[in-house]
Each structure stands twice: as structure tokens, then as C-alpha cells.
Design a protein around this motif. Structure first.
Motif, PDB file in Angstrom:
ATOM      1  N   HIS A  85      -6.732  18.063  55.564  1.00  0.00           N
ATOM      2  CA  HIS A  85      -6.037  16.811  55.270  1.00  0.00           C
ATOM      3  C   HIS A  85      -4.575  16.979  55.672  1.00  0.00           C
ATOM      4  CE1 HIS A  85      -4.578  13.513  52.287  1.00  0.00           C
ATOM      5  NE2 HIS A  85      -4.582  13.113  53.543  1.00  0.00           N
ATOM      6  N   GLN A 143       0.006   4.775  55.175  1.00  0.00           N
ATOM      7  CA  GLN A 143       0.291   4.204  53.854  1.00  0.00           C
ATOM      8  C   GLN A 143       1.771   3.895  53.774  1.00  0.00           C
ATOM      9  OE1 GLN A 143      -1.383   6.784  50.871  1.00  0.00           O
ATOM     10  NE2 GLN A 143      -3.307   6.963  52.008  1.00  0.00           N
ATOM     11  N   ARG A 193       3.568   7.234  40.670  1.00  0.00           N
ATOM     12  CA  ARG A 193       2.882   8.128  39.724  1.00  0.00           C
ATOM     13  C   ARG A 193       1.500   8.555  40.173  1.00  0.00           C
ATOM     14  NH1 ARG A 193       4.616   6.627  33.664  1.00  0.00           N
ATOM     15  NH2 ARG A 193       3.891   8.764  33.455  1.00  0.00           N
ATOM     16  N   GLU A 194       1.260   8.448  41.472  1.00  0.00           N
ATOM     17  CA  GLU A 194       0.019   8.979  42.018  1.00  0.00           C
ATOM     18  C   GLU A 194       0.359  10.331  42.627  1.00  0.00           C
ATOM     19  OE1 GLU A 194      -1.564   6.475  45.101  1.00  0.00           O
ATOM     20  OE2 GLU A 194      -3.297   7.749  45.487  1.00  0.00           O
ATOM     21  N   SER A 195      -0.585  11.268  42.610  1.00  0.00           N
ATOM     22  CA  SER A 195      -0.360  12.528  43.323  1.00  0.00           C
ATOM     23  C   SER A 195      -1.302  12.561  44.510  1.00  0.00           C
ATOM     24  CB  SER A 195      -0.591  13.719  42.404  1.00  0.00           C
ATOM     25  OG  SER A 195      -1.836  13.598  41.780  1.00  0.00           O
ATOM     26  N   LEU A 196      -0.860  13.252  45.565  1.00  0.00           N
ATOM     27  CA  LEU A 196      -1.637  13.263  46.803  1.00  0.00           C
ATOM     28  C   LEU A 196      -1.717  14.698  47.275  1.00  0.00           C
ATOM     29  CD1 LEU A 196      -2.925  11.575  49.125  1.00  0.00           C
ATOM     30  CD2 LEU A 196      -0.663  11.468  50.159  1.00  0.00           C
ATOM     31  N   SER A 197      -2.927  15.192  47.523  1.00  0.00           N
ATOM     32  CA  SER A 197      -3.075  16.589  47.943  1.00  0.00           C
ATOM     33  C   SER A 197      -3.160  16.675  49.459  1.00  0.00           C
ATOM     34  CB  SER A 197      -4.329  17.182  47.306  1.00  0.00           C
ATOM     35  OG  SER A 197      -5.454  16.418  47.669  1.00  0.00           O
TER      36      SER A 197
END
Lengths: 286, 353, 602
Positions: free
Chosen positions: B15, B87, B107-111
Motif C-alpha cells: 500500500h 483522496q 480522526r481516521e488513521s491510515l496504514s
């Protein structure tokens, strides 16, 4: 030897006409079997109407389907011969449309307690101002002799050739618990009492239920015959208090030895009263 | 069995997350896709628009009119075709390099498995001008450029503080479209070109010949909001002279946008420090474009490289190395400010394709 | 501040959230305000099948300056009040359409749970701090939906005064403090929206009313039915709750008693129609309302109404079937039940309005027809029509006639009144209880003119003919559209024949096809029984190919038409629970136009 007076048809007709009850009868003759208990009910209704001097123009007889439900055709009032089991909601609609009408609903035990069973509690609890006369012969006559919800256990009919295994209902207890405001029982073999009961039922303001035991002379030769009922039927105790609900329930329990008379009577607002009240509330908000 | 196999292939899928959709980021995303068909690629940008050609922004002043669709580097279908998830309106607040996680403002986390920092640079405002920040218009995004163009009435006066090459590019367009332009200051004039003092006068004269008023030895003493009935901005210079302007823009070079990199555990000086392979001090993080300082073995220092060609090449090399390649950056940097045969100024920084 | 452009307006907004987010309320403010401002609005809300909790709600409104007939399959903007529901709806947003969402969630969210990562490249993201703004301005997060409506209004240059008006009116019955707080929330959102850089290209342009405040009111199909009943001076209503018909009963329960009319919730659908028939028999204007399963229960009574010639009205709002089916999804699959669902030959009048205004008209006219033709009249709606909102302008003068019964002309003595007298038009003078000297008994049995039971073979033949013949006049009943042709009125390549709510999509498709140069025409049939055969046959004569799109699997209307006319049709059937897509109809029109051209060339 007792010699009977000769009976002249003209004299009899004159006597009947004088009684006034013929004006409530249509020209069509009842199609019931000779000897059927329903004749005395019909006679009783006519007499009661005469005594109450009901205005035919504002009277509607409503029925469902069955031997008993042919009744409206024989009356000189407005009539609605509706569908099997549905006499009560039709009558409710008529009464909602016009409070001024006197509505008499008739039906048999199958019409009322089998197919139409779901409607009775609601007509009773709403206290629709109608008179419900239930012709109970304990059998389906119009379809030629099948078991009904009030047939006794062991009764042999065309659909129970080996015997009926189902417990019969107790209509009086049902109607009492549904909240009918007037509950009584009469017997076709006691026509004078029956007429008085019909008169009281029509006179009651609210939902009145009159259960009439009436033999089917064609298809029931063993169970509710005149002979059997003559032996079993007795009046309610003299000291029965018709305003006492518990007493009414107690007396209604004994189905094997039917008692005739007024079991319960009370006064409370009718459906029409309630709807008028709703309209008043709505008018004040609007 | 089948589901297990599926899980294994999924586990192997990389990713790649690219922060920034400028020239470097957009080029990198394309290269990543071409070199790794099976990967997830996510581009993040704080802006609301798809990758856009900032070099064309001066055209917002064109009387022919334009909207943002005219500035797109690629149509929307391009991203679907290349399976690049772009995005927008996303603000990275923190990079957790140890857990390979990005924290986003909403407040979202994305790896990620591999991360490319290509967040570019924003306008740099020198300390001396910082107090007048609110009286200077922004010109970094399409929305800002369009807002400036709508605020500027026909023949209006634009005052440019600094006068870097981005600003001068805009200035020549503004002149072309009939606006007045005044450039104030010396330190950032022609940035990032190193112009010898001897040559500076020559170039300045060319600017003035183009119709740009240049006050190279002046500096700003104060800026005031224009009073009613007057121009929108009132500038007092150190020599006591005053200039009225409709719009003030600051063009004093670029400042890498990497506040979100604080605490990431990656070495940072002014930009993200990377080796000639554009890899940062974290083994999963690369950087490209105006945000990175690349180690120059010749100069024995980390340094910036600017301009479309350089930045695009950085995007390509970074993506190449992120997908297992091993290539060093070779820049096209030509420091020289050019004077063309027709006597006009030209610069490699103005080139784009 | 607000600049209303000179261009035409056509914007569709979808608001999606979960029950409790105020999604429907937000949509309501939007559509009421835009109708108030003089725009045409068509709106359709989707509720969750769940009673409470977190089911999905979607409020959609299409706002236009020109007359349009259906919602678009693509929305121009989506407002998410709950991303977990709205993510699935991102795909309905068109190219360069806006997705407006909460940018300040109250807690940490999992990867992929935010809507921003689900936008297509062609979408425009507008993240807004709805929660923070609501908390700051109104003191609680509860007004997020209002802030969102304000933002939307600002972003699309909507006329702000109309919103203020609607919000003030909506909260007039509540406390002033609450109304003020809601207005503050709206204004805060509006301010931000108006000052946000507009990247989208849709703008609110001209309105239908040229900007003046209009008499347009937003009304759902069911509300229009209730209004039609009230204007027709309904006397009695009996019903049993069932989705999607319940709101008719609920509205009438509110309105009827104010006028002294009577509404009763019965114990089941059978008693509902039985009481309706009782009341109709007694001379009342009586009605009931239900859905497919309820209509199935009512079938026997419907036959009684036909046989006893009792005027009643039954409103049937169809949903997905058979059986309990899809209670919250739309479908047009009860046509067969409505038209044919009785024992024996029991024809009665079936009306199927195609839009909200039609719901009003059909409702009122149904009472006239029931009385005039002495028969049950079924008004067939569906969930999409029942629940969709349109801006309608109701007639200023009540359009419904009061007493339509055939009067008893000669005073008769009691033995000579014939309730079912055979007449030329098959309609008999009707007496009701209380009328002097007209006593009679009505029955579900076959009967003679007096109403006495009769199984005489000639009588049954004669009475059957009477009951069918009397309905024929209904196709010429005044003041109601029985059928209507739209588009090209000459010979055309393709004709589209439709009924019910789907006709909106049919019209949209036809208009598109005509823009493409296809010669086509559309016809709606409002009276499904008896069918207006003359105009239908004329339509077939004019059309090369005839297409019948409808929301059922069995092509019920197509079969009805084929059976009645013997003509050929092309069927287009969908049972997805959603309205038919305009582009699907359009594709069929194109295909049939090609076919017609080829046949013509041969």
C-alpha cells in the motif's frame, strides 16, 4: 276428550294484523325448515319491535351468512345480508355513519364464533350501540349438518362421523370478558321470555348480546333437541344480581344446564359517544 | 483453502501512500502503478481538487475566463484507469513511522507499507513581513488564485513583495492582461536563481522594460488596510514613499510543507533529508519534490532542487526505488537565468510540459 | 448577497443519515423552503424498515424551474450525516457533483470509515465541521442537520429568506429559544457555505414563480390523498395500519374529527372494509386504505361491494410482493389483484394516479364516482407515489361535487321501490336507511330488482350485464384525466404506455428521446378499469412500436392492455424495489426507434 275449537284462517290473520307485528315482516316467507327454532326468534323480534314501536325506516337488520343470516330478508326494515362472519364490522360501519339508526345484528354460532370470532371482542369493547342476537343451534345448517364451535364433544355430524372431539366454546363467558355491556340468554322454546329479552336487548343503550338456544330440527336429532333443551333449560336464580360481573361469570360457567335471563347489564359511553368526544377535542384544538 | 490463498496474496500487496498531488506526487503515483500492478496506491491532498497544473495559474487572469477543469493535469478517468485512489480534503496531522500509520485530521488513521512525502512547499514569508500576513493575499491553490483574480478589477495594481521566479512568471502574465505590477525587494528577487549582483541590474532593467515597476532597493516599513474610497492596501516604504495597491502578494520563495512530519522520527532540516535515492532516514519513507533536501556528494551538503523537470524526475526516481529499484537522482538543475535572443528573461523554472 | 441566476434550475440533493440524525427533517426544510421560493420540487424519502435504532434514511429532492416528472437517477449533491450509510450512496453523485460531509467526527474512526476515502475522482469534497459548529452556535451537536442544511443553502446560493420562513414556521409551536437556536445553526452553516469557494457548477437559477412567494405547497402522495378526502367531505374512514398506506389514516385521524367526521382504527383489514361498506350503505362517504396484503384480505368484501352496489373508496398503496414481500420498497405488482381480485365477475372502477396532484384529484373524484356508479372505487398508489413529495398548487375552488347519487325521483309506496331497478344506464335510484318507504335488503347473493335472492338464470345474466354496463360511463367522468397523451401527437415510431408512479420516469425518458430526434409519444392511463379503450386504440394506431415499462415482474399492465386490445407491446419490467431508471426506459426507446426505422425502410 278435549275437542279443539275450529281454527279459521281469517280470524287468525285478523288477530295477527291487530297485533301490529306484521308491519315489521316482509312479504317474503322465511325459508327455514318447519319447526325451526328461528321462527320463534323472528316472531319475538317482530313483537318486540311492535312493543317498542320502532321506526322501520330507521332500523337496519344486519347479518352474515348462514340459516340465521337469512333473517333480514324476512323483515320489513332496511337490511344488509353481508358476508360470512362479517356482520359486526358492517354494523359498526353503519352505526358510525348514522347514530340515529337502530341496528340489529343476527347471526348463527358458526358465523359468529368460527369465522367471525375476531370481530366480537372489538364490537363489544367499543360498546357499539347495536343489538346482537345470536341464534345458537350448535350446528351448520345451511351447508347441511357440520360441526360448529358450540357443538358438544361426541356429537356426530357429516364432518365428524366418528364424533366431535373439540371442546365447545362458552359464548356467555366470552362476551362477558370482552366487555359487552349487556349479556343475556334465551331459549326458542320459551317464546314469551325470548320476546321480553329481545325487547330489553334493543332497549339497552350500548352493545347488547342475546344468546338464543334454538334447536335445528333437521340436522340435530340427538343433541340440542327441544326435548333435551326442555329438560335442561332453567331460569337464572331469582336473586341473581345483573349488575354483579363476578356473579354473571359464575352463572355463565354452567354450560351443561343453561340458564336463561339477563346475566349482566351496565351503562358506559358508546362508540358514538366516544367519537363525538374526539370531535369535540379536535374542534377545541383547531 | 481458497480463502487462505487469497489472504496471502492480499498480505503481499503493497500500500503506497503518497502525500501530495503536485508534480512530484502525481508522477510518482503513475510510476508506482506502472512498476507494481498489484498494489494499492493512495494519494492524499489537502486540496479539494485533483492534481492541478500550478504553472498555469497566471491564466486565471485571462479575460477569456476559465475554471478549474482547464488546469487539471489529468481528467478524473485517469485515476480510475490507473487505480489510483486520490483522496482530497485530507490533512495528515502526524506520521507514526514505527507502526506505519498516518493520523488524519478527521480522526481516521491510515496504514501504509511505503510512504512518499511529496507535500511540496508553501509560500515563505520572511520574518519582517510576518506581521502583515493577513493583508497579503494567497496564491498557492486554484481557489486562492481565482479569488485574487476576481478581487482584482480591470487594470488593477498588484504589489509583489519579494519577486521570486514564480511571482515574476505571474507578473509577466498580469502585465499581458493589462494589470499594473510593482515588485518590491531585493533579497528574493529571481529566487531560486543565484544572480550575481553585477547581473541583477541588467535583469531588473529587462523587467522594467516589460512594464513591471521594480523597487529593488526599497523595503516595506508598514502595510495598512486602505481607507474607504481608497485602494485596498496602503504600503509605506522604508524611504518614506507610499504605494497604494489593490492586492499584495508575497513571493519570497518556498517553505516545505511538513509540519505533520514533526515527531515522525525522520531526520529533517528545512526539508525532509533524503539520500540520492530519495530515501529518508526511515526505511519505509521516501520524499520527493519541493519538500525534500537531497544529499549532494559533490557539494557535501543537503540541498533543494526546484523546477518542473527536477521535481518530476524526483517523483519518478522515488517511485522507482520504492518499488525495488536502485537509482540515484540526477538533476537537471540549471542555475542560470537566461536572456533570450529577443531580449526577454527566461528560466528553466518556467518550463513545464 | 444571493444572486439568483437567469439560467434554468435543475438540482437534485440527497441527504443521507441514520434514524435520529434528523435526515428527513433536514430534507423537509429544504423542500418546503424551495417550494416556498417558487421552485418545482419532487422529493422522495427512504426510511429504514427497522422501527428504531440506526437504520438508513435518505431524503432526496429535485429542485427545478421547469416542470419535471421524476427524480433523476444521479444526484448533484450528497450530504452525509452518517458516513456508514452515505458511503453506499456516493456513487449516485454525478460528475463534478458535491459530496458534503462531517469533517469533525466526535471520536476516532477506523480506516475506511470516513466518506472522504470513498469519493470518485470526479466528485468534489466539501468537508465541514458540522458538529463543532452546531456545538459552538447552538450548544449541542443535535442541530448538525440544520447546520448542514444551512451550509447547503449557502453553497448553492439558495434563497435564504424562504428557509428562515420555513424554519420559523416549523418551530413556531415549540419554544422561541429553540426556534432561535435552530435559526442560529442554519445561519452559521449558511455563512460558511456562502463563503466557501464554489467548485461545483450547479447553481440555483430561475424559479417557476419568477422569485415571488408562491402558493406551491410540498405534499406527499398520501397527504394529497388525505387532502382529497377532506375536500370531498369524507364522512367515515376505517383502516388498519400497514406500510406504506398508514400515513393516510394518520393524517385523516388528525383532520376528520375537526370537521365532525369519524375515523376508526379497526381490528383488521377485513373489518376495515366491512365497516367502510356498512358506512357506504348507510349513505356516508366512506373510505379505507391499505397495501397489497390488506387488499388481498379485502377481496371478498370488495366483491360484496360490487354485488350489493355499495359506494366505497379504497386507497391501495402497493409495495414489493407477494406476501409480506418488501414492506418498505416500491412496486406496481398489485394491478392484477386490484383489477381482477374478486370471486366471480366483479368489475369495479380502478384509478391509478401518476403524480401527487393526481392523488388529490383521484381521491376526491373517487367519491363522486363511487356514488354515481354505486360501486367500490380502488385508487391504486404505490410506495414511491405515496411517499414522494411534489410542489403542488391546489385549486382555489373545491373541485369535487357533493351528492352524486342517482335520486329517487318518484315517491313510491313501500312495496314498489326497487333498489336494483333495471335502467338504461344500469344505474338504479339509491335509497339509504332513513329514507321513508324504501326499505330493502342488500345482499351478496344474486338478487332481483327488489334485492331478494334469486338464482334464476335470466336474472343472473341480466344483473351481471347491469353491473358492468353501469361502469361504462365512468370513462367519461368529468373533471378527471382518465388518459392523456404527451409528446408528439402525430404518427410516431415509438409510443410509451404507462400507469402509476412510473409515468414520471416515462415522461422524462420521452422528453430526452425527443431531444435526440426520436419521434415518440407517451400515454398515461389513469383509469385501469374500465379501460378507456378508444384513446388507447387510437394511440396504438399512431405508434410503430409500443413500450410498456412498469415495476412488476409479470408485466401486469401490459397483459391487461394486450388482453383488452389484442395489440402487441414491448414489455420493460423491473422489480428492484426502486423507481424505474430513466436511462433504462430511454435505452428501450432508442432500440425500438431503430427497429421502427428498419421496418419502415423495408
Amino acid at each position: 276428550m278435549n275437542v279443539r275449537e275450529p281454527l279459521y284462517l281469517e280470524d287468525k290473520l285478523e288477530e295477527i294484523e291487530r297485533s301490529g307485528k306484521l308491519s315489521y315482516r316482509s312479504q317474503k316467507l322465511p325459508t327455514w325448515c318447519p319447526g325451526c327454532g328461528y321462527f320463534s326468534i323472528e316472531e319475538g323480534v317482530s313483537k318486540a319491535m311492535t312493543r317498542l314501536a320502532l321506526d322501520q325506516t330507521n332500523t337496519v337488520c344486519v347479518s352474515g351468512i348462514g340459516c340465521a343470516s337469512r333473517f333480514p330478508f324476512f323483515m320489513n326494515t332496511y337490511g344488509f345480508h353481508s358476508l360470512h362472519g362479517r356482520a359486526l364490522p358492517v354494523a359498526t360501519g353503519i352505526k358510525v355513519a348514522n347514530d340515529d339508526l337502530t341496528v340489529i345484528v343476527v347471526g348463527g354460532d358458526g358465523d359468529a364464533f368460527a369465522i367471525g370470532g375476531a370481530h366480537i371482542p372489538h364490537a363489544a369493547r367499543r360498546n357499539v350501540d347495536i343489538t346482537y342476537i345470536l341464534f345458537d343451534n350448535g350446528i351448520y345448517g345451511l351447508t347441511k349438518g357440520q360441526t360448529s364451535p358450540t357443538s358438544i364433544v361426541g356429537f356426530k355430524t357429516t364432518t365428524t362421523p366418528y364424533c366431535n372431539i373439540d371442546q365447545p366454546l362458552n359464548p356467555l363467558m366470552m362476551l362477558l370478558s370482552y366487555g359487552a355491556s349487556w349479556v343475556a340468554q334465551a331459549y326458542a322454546g320459551e317464546p314469551h321470555h325470548l320476546t321480553r329479552m329481545i325487547e330489553a336487548a334493543i332497549a339497552h343503550r350500548g352493545f347488547s348480546y342475546l344468546h338464543v338456544l334454538s334447536p335445528c330440527v333437521t340436522f340435530d336429532k340427538t343433541s340440542n333437541t327441544y326435548q333435551n333443551l326442555n329438560m335442561k333449560v332453567r331460569p337464572l336464580p331469582d336473586d341473581h344480581d345483573a349488575s354483579d360481573f363476578s356473579a354473571a361469570m359464575t352463572e355463565a360457567q354452567n354450560n351443561a344446564r343453561p340458564q336463561i335471563g339477563v346475566y349482566f347489564t351496565s351503562q358506559r359511553p358508546t362508540l358514538g359517544d366516544g367519537l363525538n368526544d374526539v370531535a369535540k377535542r379536535a374542534a377545541t384544538i383547531a | 483453502m481458497r480463502s487462505k490463498k487469497r489472504f496471502e496474496t492480499m498480505a503481499k500487496r503493497e500500500h503506497y501512500v503518497v502525500i501530495g498531488n503536485g508534480v512530484a506526487g502525481t508522477e510518482a503515483a503513475l510510476q508506482l502503478r506502472q512498476r507494481d500492478q498489484n498494489s494499492h496506491i493512495t494519494m492524499l491532498t489537502a486540496g479539494k481538487l485533483l492534481s492541478i497544473n500550478r504553472y498555469e495559474f497566471p491564466k486565471v487572469f485571462s479575460p477569456c475566463g476559465s475554471d478549474w477543469r482547464d488546469f487539471l493535469l489529468h481528467p478524473p478517468e485517469y485515476y480510475d484507469e490507473h487505480e489510483i485512489s486520490i483522496q482530497r480534503n485530507i490533512w495528515v496531522t502526524h506520521v507514526n513511522a514505527a507502526e506505519k500509520l498516518l493520523m488524519l485530521r478527521h480522526r481516521e488513521s491510515l496504514s501504509y507499507t511505503k510512504l512518499l512525502i511529496a507535500s511540496g512547499g508553501g509560500r515563505y514569508i520572511p520574518e519582517s513581513l510576518n506581521q502583515f500576513r493577513d493583508l497579503m493575499e494567497k496564491f498557492g491553490t486554484y481557489e486562492e488564485a481565482k479569488t485574487v483574480s476576481e478581487a482584482l478589477s480591470k487594470g488593477g495594481h498588484v504589489v509583489m513583495l519579494g519577486g521570486d521566479m514564480i511571482g515574476l512568471d505571474l507578473a509577466r502574465s498580469l502585465i499581458k492582461y493589462g494589470f499594473r505590477v510593482t515588485v518590491i525587494g531585493q533579497e528574493y528577487l529571481f529566487w531560486p536563481h543565484h544572480v550575481e549582483p553585477a547581473e541583477k541590474q541588467r535583469f531588473t532593467t529587462i523587467l522594467q522594460d516589460m512594464g513591471i515597476s521594480v523597487r529593488s532597493y526599497a523595503s516595506v516599513e508598514s502595510i495598512e488596510q486602505g481607507k474607504s474610497g481608497r485602494k485596498a492596501r496602503h504600503i509605506v516604504l522604508n524611504d518614506g514613499k507610499t504605494i497604494d495597491a489593490d492586492i499584495i502578494l508575497s513571493f519570497c520563495g518556498l517553505m516545505p510543507s511538513l509540519a505533520f512530519m514533526a515527531g515522525a522520527g525522520v531526520d529533517i532540516e528545512r526539508g525532509v533529508l533524503v539520500d540520492p535515492h530519495l530515501k529518508s532516514t526511515d526505511k519505509n519513507i521516501w520524499a520527493a519534490g519541493d519538500v525534500c533536501q537531497i544529499w549532494s556528494p559533490e557539494e557535501n551538503q543537503y540541498r533543494f532542487y526546484y523546477g518542473w523537470e527536477n521535481v518530476k524526475e524526483m517523483g519518478r526516481v522515488a517511485a522507482f526505488n520504492m518499488t525495488g529499484g536502485n537509482e540515484s537522482i540526477s538533476t537537471f538543475q540549471d542555475e542560470k537565468l537566461i536572456v533570450t535572443d529577443t531580449g526577454e528573461i527566461d528560466s528553466p523554472f518556467w518550463q513545464f510540459s | 448577497m444571493v444572486k439568483i441566476g437567469k439560467h434554468k434550475t435543475d438540482i437534485q440533493i440527497a441527504i443521507c443519515g441514520s434514524a435520529g440524525d434528523g435526515t428527513i427533517a433536514a430534507g423537509d426544510i429544504l423542500k418546503q423552503a424551495m417550494a416556498k421560493a417558487g421552485y418545482n420540487v419532487i422529493a422522495f424519502d427512504i426510511y429504514p424498515p427497522e422501527i428504531r435504532g440506526f437504520g438508513k434514511c435518505v431524503a432526496r429532492a429535485r429542485i427545478t424551474s421547469e416542470q419535471v416528472y421524476s427524480l433523476k437517477s444521479e444526484s448533484d449533491a450528497l450530504v452525509s450525516l452518517n458516513d456508514s450509510h452515505a458511503i453506499a450512496h456516493v456513487q449516485e453523485v454525478g460528475r463534478y457533483g458535491a459530496v458534503i460531509y462531517e469533517d469533525t467526527p466526535i471520536s476516532d474512526i477506523a480506516e475506511g470509515a470516513h466518506i472522504s476515502s470513498h469519493l470518485a475522482p470526479a466528485h468534489l469534497p466539501y468537508g465541514v465541521a458540522f458538529r463543532e459548529i452546531s456545538e459552538r452556535v447552538t450548544g449541542s451537536a443535535r442541530s448538525r442537520n440544520i447546520v448542514a442544511v444551512g451550509y447547503l443553502a449557502g453553497l448553492y446560493d439558495m434563497p435564504v429568506e424562504a428557509f428562515h420562513h420555513v424554519i420559523t414556521q416549523k418551530f413556531a409551536t415549540k419554544s422561541q429559544a429553540l426556534a432561535d437556536s435552530v435559526l442560529d445553526g442554519f445561519n452559521a452553516g449558511y455563512h460558511i457555505g456562502a463563503n466557501t469557494f464554489h467548485l461545483h457548477f450547479d447553481r440555483i437559477g430561475t424559479s417557476r414563480g419568477k422569485g415571488k412567494q408562491s402558493d406551491l405547497v410540498m405534499m406527499s402522495g398520501n397527504a394529497a390523498v388525505a387532502r382529497g378526502c377532506m375536500d370531498a367531505e369524507i364522512d367515515a374512514f376505517f383502516g388498519y395500519p400497514i406500510t406504506p398506506a398508514t400515513t393516510i389514516m394518520e393524517t385523516l385521524a388528525h383532520e376528520m374529527p375537526k370537521r365532525g367526521a369519524r375515523m376508526l382504527q379497526t381490528e383488521d383489514e377485513i373489518s376495515a372494509i366491512a365497516a367502510t361498506i356498512g358506512a357506504g350503505y348507510a349513505g356516508a362517504r366512506a373510505a379505507t386504505a391499505t397495501s397489497g396484503p390488506g387488499l388481498a384480505l379485502m377481496s371478498e368484501m370488495m366483491g360484496l361491494g360490487v354485488m350489493a352496489e355499495v359506494p366505497i373508496v379504497a386507497f391501495i398503496s402497493q409495495r414489493g410482493g407477494p406476501s409480506t414481500g418488501l414492506p418498505t420498497k416500491t412496486e406496481q405488482s398489485d394491478l392484477n389483484l386490484a383489477v381482477f381480485g374478486v370471486a366471480g365477475d366483479g368489475q369495479r372502477i380502478i384509478l391509478a394516479p401518476t403524480n401527487v396532484e393526481g392523488c388529490y384529484k383521484c381521491a376526491g373524484k373517487a367519491f363522486e364516482m363511487a356514488e354515481k356508479y354505486q360501486t367500490p372505487v380502488v385508487v391504486l398508489l404505490d410506495l414511491y407515489l405515496s411517499n414522494r413529495y411534489e410542489a403542488v398548487e391546489l385549486p382555489k375552488k373545491n373541485p369535487f361535487a357533493k351528492n352524486c347519487s342517482k335520486p329517487i325521483t318518484q315517491k313510491t309506496n313501500q312495496s314498489s321501490y326497487k333498489r336494483f331497478k333495471l335502467t338504461n344506464d344500469g344505474i338504479s335510484p339509491r335509497a339509504i336507511p332513513g329514507d321513508e318507504a324504501c326499505m330493502h335488503t342488500v345482499t351478496g347473493l344474486e338478487h332481483d330488482e327488489q334485492g331478494r335472492p334469486s338464482d334464476h338464470p335470466v336474472m343472473h345474466q341480466t344483473m351481471s350485464e347491469k353491473r358492468h354496463k353501469k361502469l361504462l360511463g365512468a370513462v367519461n367522468h368529468r373533471g378527471i384525466t382518465i388518459s392523456k397523451r404527451f409528446g408528439d401527437k402525430r404518427k410516431v415510431d415509438v409510443g410509451i404506455l404507462g400507469w402509476g408512479s412510473t409515468f414520471g420516469e416515462i415522461l422524462e425518458a420521452m422528453i430526452e428521446a425527443r431531444k435526440e430526434g426520436i419521434r415518440c409519444s407517451a400515454m398515461k392511463v389513469v383509469m385501469l378499469s374500465p379501460l378507456p379503450l378508444k384513446p388507447i386504440n387510437a394511440f396504438f394506431d399512431d405508434c410503430g412500436e409500443v413500450l410498456v415499462p412498469e415495476l412488476n415482474y409479470e408485466a401486469q399492465f401490459a397483459s391487461l392492455i394486450v388482453g383488452a386490445t389484442g395489440r402487441q407491446v414491448h414489455r420493460l419490467n423491473r422489480v428492484t424495489g426502486s423507481p424505474m431508471r430513466v436511462r433504462e426506459i430511454l435505452a428501450e426507446i432508442r432500440r425500438l426507434a431503430d427497429k421502427a426505422q428498419m421496418i419502415a425502410a423495408q
